[in-house]
Design a protein around this motif. Structure first.
Motif, short mmCIF file in Angstrom:
data_model
loop_
_atom_site.label_atom_id
_atom_site.label_comp_id
_atom_site.label_asym_id
_atom_site.label_seq_id
_atom_site.Cartn_x
_atom_site.Cartn_y
_atom_site.Cartn_z
N ALA A 1 14.16 10.17 47.57
CA ALA A 1 14.12 10.26 45.99
C ALA A 1 12.56 10.23 45.60
CB ALA A 1 14.90 9.77 45.05
N VAL A 2 11.85 9.67 45.80
CA VAL A 2 10.40 9.34 46.03
C VAL A 2 9.69 11.03 46.53
CG1 VAL A 2 8.32 8.13 46.19
CG2 VAL A 2 10.16 6.96 45.42
N LEU A 3 10.33 11.47 47.84
CA LEU A 3 9.30 12.47 48.42
C LEU A 3 10.02 13.53 47.54
CD1 LEU A 3 8.01 13.73 50.56
CD2 LEU A 3 10.02 13.48 51.86
N LEU A 4 11.26 13.72 47.22
CA LEU A 4 11.27 14.79 46.15
C LEU A 4 10.55 14.91 44.72
CD1 LEU A 4 15.48 15.03 47.15
CD2 LEU A 4 13.43 16.46 48.09
N MET B 1 19.40 22.47 35.91
CA MET B 1 19.28 21.68 36.37
C MET B 1 18.88 21.91 37.77
SD MET B 1 20.46 18.23 37.03
CE MET B 1 20.30 17.84 35.42
N THR B 2 17.82 21.76 38.73
CA THR B 2 17.70 22.41 40.19
C THR B 2 19.08 21.36 40.59
OG1 THR B 2 15.70 20.78 40.57
CG2 THR B 2 15.57 23.11 39.68
N TYR B 3 19.12 22.02 42.62
CA TYR B 3 20.12 21.04 42.74
C TYR B 3 18.86 19.65 43.02
CZ TYR B 3 21.70 19.20 47.50
OH TYR B 3 22.33 18.52 48.53
N LEU B 4 17.79 19.69 43.20
CA LEU B 4 16.72 18.71 43.97
C LEU B 4 16.75 17.20 43.08
CD1 LEU B 4 14.11 19.88 45.84
CD2 LEU B 4 16.01 19.25 46.69
N GLN B 5 16.92 18.02 41.74
CA GLN B 5 16.83 17.28 40.04
C GLN B 5 18.12 16.49 40.29
OE1 GLN B 5 15.82 19.94 37.58
NE2 GLN B 5 13.55 19.07 37.55
N SER B 6 19.79 17.30 40.37
CA SER B 6 20.24 16.51 40.93
C SER B 6 21.32 15.62 41.71
CB SER B 6 21.73 17.30 40.64
OG SER B 6 21.27 18.25 41.67
N VAL B 7 20.10 15.87 42.76
CA VAL B 7 19.81 14.60 44.10
C VAL B 7 19.83 13.42 43.08
CG1 VAL B 7 19.26 14.21 46.37
CG2 VAL B 7 20.31 16.05 46.39
N ILE B 8 18.11 13.59 42.97
CA ILE B 8 17.84 12.46 42.00
C ILE B 8 18.70 11.91 41.20
CG2 ILE B 8 15.14 12.14 40.75
CD1 ILE B 8 13.73 14.40 42.69
N ILE C 1 20.90 9.49 42.81
CA ILE C 1 20.47 8.46 42.95
C ILE C 1 20.01 7.54 42.45
CG2 ILE C 1 18.09 7.53 44.67
CD1 ILE C 1 18.04 10.23 46.21
N ASP C 2 19.75 7.92 41.52
CA ASP C 2 19.30 7.58 40.12
C ASP C 2 19.94 6.59 40.01
OD1 ASP C 2 16.12 7.67 40.87
OD2 ASP C 2 16.50 8.94 39.26
N ALA C 3 21.24 6.57 39.59
CA ALA C 3 22.57 6.55 39.17
C ALA C 3 22.79 5.53 40.50
CB ALA C 3 24.34 7.63 39.08
N ILE C 4 22.71 5.48 41.09
CA ILE C 4 23.15 4.84 42.88
C ILE C 4 22.57 2.77 42.21
CG2 ILE C 4 23.04 4.21 44.93
CD1 ILE C 4 23.64 6.88 45.66
N ASN C 5 21.11 3.98 42.15
CA ASN C 5 20.20 2.71 41.67
C ASN C 5 20.15 1.79 40.36
OD1 ASN C 5 18.28 3.15 44.08
ND2 ASN C 5 17.25 4.49 42.72
N ARG C 6 21.17 2.36 39.43
CA ARG C 6 21.75 1.52 37.94
C ARG C 6 22.16 0.31 38.65
NH1 ARG C 6 20.98 6.32 35.61
NH2 ARG C 6 22.68 7.32 35.86
N LEU C 7 23.65 0.51 39.46
CA LEU C 7 24.34 -0.23 40.04
C LEU C 7 24.10 -0.78 40.71
CD1 LEU C 7 27.17 2.58 41.47
CD2 LEU C 7 27.30 0.56 39.21
#
Length: 174
Positions: free
Chosen positions: A155-158, A1-8, A11-17
């Protein structure tokens, strides 16, 4: 997993919250409105004053819900948009247009955050009329919403730069 994928993924974990928080806001707002309707019905013929805090709290919960929901809609491309022009473009031009729109949106979200915090300074001493709640609490939804919209636009931009497809709101982030 790349750095950008881990950032995304972060962000998705934050979105679950945020989705759970939005659900709680909606449940709370609905319960308060049902309570208000019942009290109005029961006190229709009585000489009793209706509780003022119910309408005010429901309004503030709805304001927060709109900003949290809008940030989730940014992430899952669920905001309404006019695609008549972009549909007529080639795939490369569509991607370029999407990137341009995302960058302009991100600029707007930064403005929302900056001026939202400035606005908090102006209303921090004010109290709401019904609940005597600091007005900074409802007004904090503006910079918070701007922050989460900026985060989700990132996240969408990445994903757009990586060439990944849109995510489905109802499936959530995998």
């Amino acid at each position: 997993m790349t750095y950008l994928q881990s950032v995304i993924k972060g962000i998705d974990a934050i979105n679950r919250l945020l989705r759970y928080f939005a659900a709680l806001l909606l449940m709370g707002m609905s319960a308060i409105i049902v309570y208000q309707v019942i009290v109005r019905f029961l006190t229709k013929y009585a000489d009793i004053e209706l509780p003022r805090w119910t309408e005010e709290l429901a309004r503030y919960l709805m304001i927060w819900l709109v900003f949290i929901g809008a940030s989730l809609a940014v992430r899952y491309s669920a905001l309404i948009g006019v695609e008549a022009i972009s549909e007529r473009l080639s795939k490369n031009l569509q991607k370029t247009l999407k990137i341009l729109v995302l960058i302009l949106s991100m600029f707007f979200f930064v403005i929302m955050i900056v001026y939202g915090f400035e606005m908090l300074g102006h209303v921090s001493a004010q109290l709401s009329p019904g609940m005597k709640l600091p007005m900074s609490i409802p007004y904090a939804s503006v910079p918070a919403g701007g922050f989460f919209m900026l985060l989700n636009s990132t996240a969408v931009l990445l994903e757009t730069l990586q060439g990944e497809a849109k995510r489905d709101f109802f499936k959530g982030a995998e």
